[in-house]
Design an enzyme around this catalytic site. Structure first.
Site, PDB file in Angstrom:
ATOM      1  N   ASP A 151       0.872  -1.160   0.000  1.00  0.00           N
ATOM      2  CA  ASP A 151       0.000   0.000   0.000  1.00  0.00           C
ATOM      3  C   ASP A 151       0.915   1.217   0.000  1.00  0.00           C
ATOM      4  OD1 ASP A 151      -2.063   1.713   0.199  1.00  0.00           O
ATOM      5  OD2 ASP A 151      -2.716   1.083   2.195  1.00  0.00           O
ATOM      6  N   SER A 152       0.496   2.269  -0.683  1.00  0.00           N
ATOM      7  CA  SER A 152       1.376   3.423  -0.888  1.00  0.00           C
ATOM      8  C   SER A 152       1.562   4.264   0.360  1.00  0.00           C
ATOM      9  CB  SER A 152       0.759   4.322  -1.943  1.00  0.00           C
ATOM     10  OG  SER A 152      -0.517   4.746  -1.487  1.00  0.00           O
ATOM     11  N   GLY A 153       0.629   4.143   1.297  1.00  0.00           N
ATOM     12  CA  GLY A 153       0.628   5.053   2.440  1.00  0.00           C
ATOM     13  C   GLY A 153      -0.562   5.991   2.398  1.00  0.00           C
ATOM     14  N   ASP A 212      -2.324   7.924  -3.141  1.00  0.00           N
ATOM     15  CA  ASP A 212      -3.617   8.548  -3.435  1.00  0.00           C
ATOM     16  C   ASP A 212      -4.049   9.387  -2.248  1.00  0.00           C
ATOM     17  OD1 ASP A 212      -3.997   6.315  -1.776  1.00  0.00           O
ATOM     18  OD2 ASP A 212      -6.078   6.090  -2.424  1.00  0.00           O
ATOM     19  N   GLY A 252     -10.787   4.385  -1.131  1.00  0.00           N
ATOM     20  CA  GLY A 252     -11.775   5.236  -0.472  1.00  0.00           C
ATOM     21  C   GLY A 252     -13.055   4.525  -0.080  1.00  0.00           C
ATOM     22  N   ASP A 293      -7.750  -6.812   0.328  1.00  0.00           N
ATOM     23  CA  ASP A 293      -6.858  -6.983   1.476  1.00  0.00           C
ATOM     24  C   ASP A 293      -7.678  -6.644   2.693  1.00  0.00           C
ATOM     25  OD1 ASP A 293      -5.955  -4.190   2.871  1.00  0.00           O
ATOM     26  OD2 ASP A 293      -6.509  -3.883   0.781  1.00  0.00           O
ATOM     27  N   CYS A 305     -14.537 -27.289   8.214  1.00  0.00           N
ATOM     28  CA  CYS A 305     -13.209 -26.689   8.031  1.00  0.00           C
ATOM     29  C   CYS A 305     -12.107 -27.699   8.338  1.00  0.00           C
ATOM     30  CB  CYS A 305     -13.069 -25.472   8.944  1.00  0.00           C
ATOM     31  SG  CYS A 305     -11.459 -24.690   8.832  1.00  0.00           S
ATOM     32  N   CYS A 360      -8.926 -26.889   8.904  1.00  0.00           N
ATOM     33  CA  CYS A 360      -7.735 -26.256   9.490  1.00  0.00           C
ATOM     34  C   CYS A 360      -7.284 -26.978  10.762  1.00  0.00           C
ATOM     35  CB  CYS A 360      -7.996 -24.779   9.758  1.00  0.00           C
ATOM     36  SG  CYS A 360      -8.802 -24.426  11.324  1.00  0.00           S
ATOM     37  N   CYS A 411      -9.618 -26.413  13.800  1.00  0.00           N
ATOM     38  CA  CYS A 411     -10.887 -27.162  13.801  1.00  0.00           C
ATOM     39  C   CYS A 411     -10.651 -28.664  13.950  1.00  0.00           C
ATOM     40  CB  CYS A 411     -11.691 -26.855  12.550  1.00  0.00           C
ATOM     41  SG  CYS A 411     -12.315 -25.159  12.554  1.00  0.00           S
ATOM     42  N   HIS A 427      -7.626 -20.442  11.777  1.00  0.00           N
ATOM     43  CA  HIS A 427      -8.950 -20.785  11.245  1.00  0.00           C
ATOM     44  C   HIS A 427      -9.463 -19.697  10.298  1.00  0.00           C
ATOM     45  CE1 HIS A 427     -13.073 -21.868  10.713  1.00  0.00           C
ATOM     46  NE2 HIS A 427     -13.351 -20.604  11.002  1.00  0.00           N
TER      47      HIS A 427
HETATM   48 ZN   LIG Z   1     -11.054 -24.082  10.949  1.00  0.00          ZN
END
Ligand SMILES: [Zn+2]
Length: 346
Positions: A60-62, A114, A183, A233, A271, A273, A276, A302
């Site tokens: 990200d530019s800032g 920006d 924005g 993001d 899930c 993961c 889980c 998770h």
């Molecule tokens: Zn999970």
């Protein structure tokens, strides 16, 4: 893209994001230019080797920090001047210094600087901000020089359609590798945000990535993809883990709720993961209550798994021409508060 503002994810090692197949991490130019500083990267090598991340980085530019820290920052045509929060020295974030820093960081995708202001600001302010964004975009392209790093332009204009058109027509005339809607998620309602994306995403070329910056919850991503956006993001998967909040296929789970005290089932039975597979909600609730910091790692793993799986399934659905079907099945569920253990309101 998981957010690694300072070159680290909150609570978990970057290797988890790698294992989950995340292709890009987001890092932040403003923070990294303050510390460790552009000179650090110039003399010691780029961020990939510094943080040991083998895949891509978007910086990200800032611009967002100019918004969130606007009280401490002075913005002129030249750029944004501020004092470093580490040692008080005066610094200038301009289109040129932002690109120079991103070149030194070695990001694979650089963002133009920006001017981001609250999305529901008066039209005159929004127009001024988008016009400055266009002038800065041109200077950023110039500053890029012969760098092979990709550079994305950013469309501003708040929630105003006329201004979004104006900004998109100016920015898309420039030779960027991808385009972002900036924005958003800065003061508007969910409906306003969705309307803006619905209107503005089609104004961006369909042969380049379309990136909606700073969103969002799982339902935000589903709604934005439905309207033509590709990249996102968001800090939420790891940031909300701090509070004990997880996202699941049956809605948002707030592990602070006492209702989970005796629930011997995982966060999400669909899930795969590590969290889980190993832990019950009762145990995670206990760790949250006991303020054991390891629980933030368990929940982050998770949440990042859930987000990755959501993005992957949306991609597969688009390729298989079944996105509407997926949307119909999942939208209400992921937008809900835990459907298995709803809050009873009487
Ligand atoms: Zn999970």
């Amino acid at each position: 893209m998981p957010v690694a503002t300072q070159g680290a994810l909150r609570h978990i090692d970057l290797s988890f994001a790698d294992d989950l197949g995340y292709q890009v991490l987001l890092a932040n130019t403003y923070h990294l230019m303050i510390r460790p500083g552009v000179e650090h990267f110039q003399s010691n090598g780029d961020l990939h080797s510094f943080m040991r991340w083998p895949r891509s980085v978007l910086t990200d530019s800032g611009g967002f920090q100019l918004f969130s820290l606007s009280k401490q920052i002075r913005i002129t045509e030249e750029g944004a001047s501020f004092r470093s929060y580490t040692d008080g020295r005066k610094m200038l974030l301009s289109p040129e210094s932002s690109i120079a820093t991103q070149r030194a960081i070695g990001s694979d995708i650089m963002m133009v600087l920006d001017h981001c202001i609250p999305s529901t600001s008066p039209v005159t302010d929004l127009r001024k901000a988008l016009q400055l964004t266009t002038r800065w975009a041109k200077r950023s392209l110039e500053a890029r020089g012969d760098s092979k790093q990709a550079l994305f332009g950013i469309v501003q204009g708040g929630c105003n359609q006329e201004l979004r058109s104006e900004s998109a027509s100016e920015i898309t005339q420039l030779a960027f590798d991808g385009f972002a809607l900036g924005g958003l998620a800065v003061g508007e309602t969910r409906a306003e945000r969705e309307d803006t994306i619905e209107f503005a995403a089609p104004l961006l070329p369909d042969d380049r990535p379309r990136y909606v910056m700073g969103i969002g919850t799982p339902i935000d991503l589903l709604e934005a993809v439905r309207r033509g956006a590709d990249m996102f993001d968001c800090i939420l998967p790891t940031a909300l883990a701090t509070q004990g909040v997880a996202f699941t296929s049956l809605g948002k789970v707030d592990l602070r709720r006492g209702i989970y005290r005796n629930v011997n089932a995982p966060l999400d039975k669909d899930c795969a993961c590590r969290t889980c597979q190993r832990f019950t909600r009762a145990y995670l609730h206990h760790l949250v209550k006991a303020k054991e910091s390891i629980v933030q790692q368990h929940i982050s793993i998770h949440n990042l798994t859930f987000y990755r799986s959501l993005m992957y399934r949306m991609r597969q659905a688009i390729l298989g021409n079944s996105f509407s079907e997926m949307y119909g099945k999942e939208a209400d569920k992921i937008a809900a508060m835990d459907l298995e253990f709803p809050t009873v309101t009487e």
